[in-house]
Design an enzyme around this catalytic site. Structure first.
Site, mmCIF file in Angstrom:
data_model
loop_
_atom_site.group_PDB
_atom_site.id
_atom_site.type_symbol
_atom_site.label_atom_id
_atom_site.label_comp_id
_atom_site.label_asym_id
_atom_site.label_seq_id
_atom_site.Cartn_x
_atom_site.Cartn_y
_atom_site.Cartn_z
ATOM 1 N N GLU A 60 39.585 36.228 42.020
ATOM 2 C CA GLU A 60 40.395 36.223 40.671
ATOM 3 C C GLU A 60 41.269 34.915 40.593
ATOM 4 O OE1 GLU A 60 40.686 40.512 42.218
ATOM 5 O OE2 GLU A 60 40.484 38.330 43.089
ATOM 6 N N CYS A 107 44.273 42.931 43.649
ATOM 7 C CA CYS A 107 45.567 43.277 44.446
ATOM 8 C C CYS A 107 46.655 42.999 43.380
ATOM 9 C CB CYS A 107 45.551 42.503 45.534
ATOM 10 S SG CYS A 107 45.953 40.574 45.463
#
Length: 157
Positions: A81, A107
């Site tokens: 990401e 996360c």
């Protein structure tokens, strides 16, 4: 079922295969999309110009017995990401209002970046042991949807 969701979730699996993570189960892929157009892609791997975990033939996290979902800073890799967001920044492309497709739930660190980048929707395939990340995304009103590869559909939990 939205055929585009399926197409982009298939694509993140391909992109995950590009990962230079030494652990097979930690190959992550991401793609940022707006208006059915791919803006950027990302996979987890070492910063540019640095030896990857595959090249090092070791996983620092495994060697240090670090549990999944903790101590993210102790890893050579940049998350998928993060790499997708970095590529957009390097290219000067806004991701505001876009959708991020990812093989795994992000996360907490990635969740914060996703929120501040203006990503409005997140579609992921597999869970991740980070409840705080889910809380961040929820409080920021990012639409989070789980994709089921078996049924090829979005699961509304």
């Amino acid at each position: 079922m939205d055929k585009w969701d399926h197409r982009f979730m298939e694509l993140v699996q391909v992109i995950a295969g590009w990962s230079s993570c030494y652990q097979e189960n930690r190959k992550i892929g991401a793609v940022i999309v707006r208006d059915k157009r791919i803006i950027t892609t990302g996979y987890n791997g070492a910063p540019a110009g640095m030896a990857s975990c595959v090249q090092r033939q070791q996983c620092l996290r495994r060697d240090m017995d670090i549990p999944s979902g903790t101590r993210h800073e102790l890893c050579w890799a940049i998350h998928a990401e993060q790499n997708a967001l970095i590529q957009a920044a390097k290219l000067g492309i806004s991701v505001d209002g876009a959708t991020l497709y990812c093989t795994h739930q992000p996360c907490a660190i990635c969740a914060k970046l996703i929120v501040n980048a203006g990503i409005e929707r997140l579609v992921y395939g597999q869970g991740y042991p980070d409840e705080f990340a889910a809380r961040i995304l929820n409080e920021a009103a990012v639409l989070v949807e789980k994709y089921d590869y078996e049924t090829k559909s979005i699961i509304h939990e």
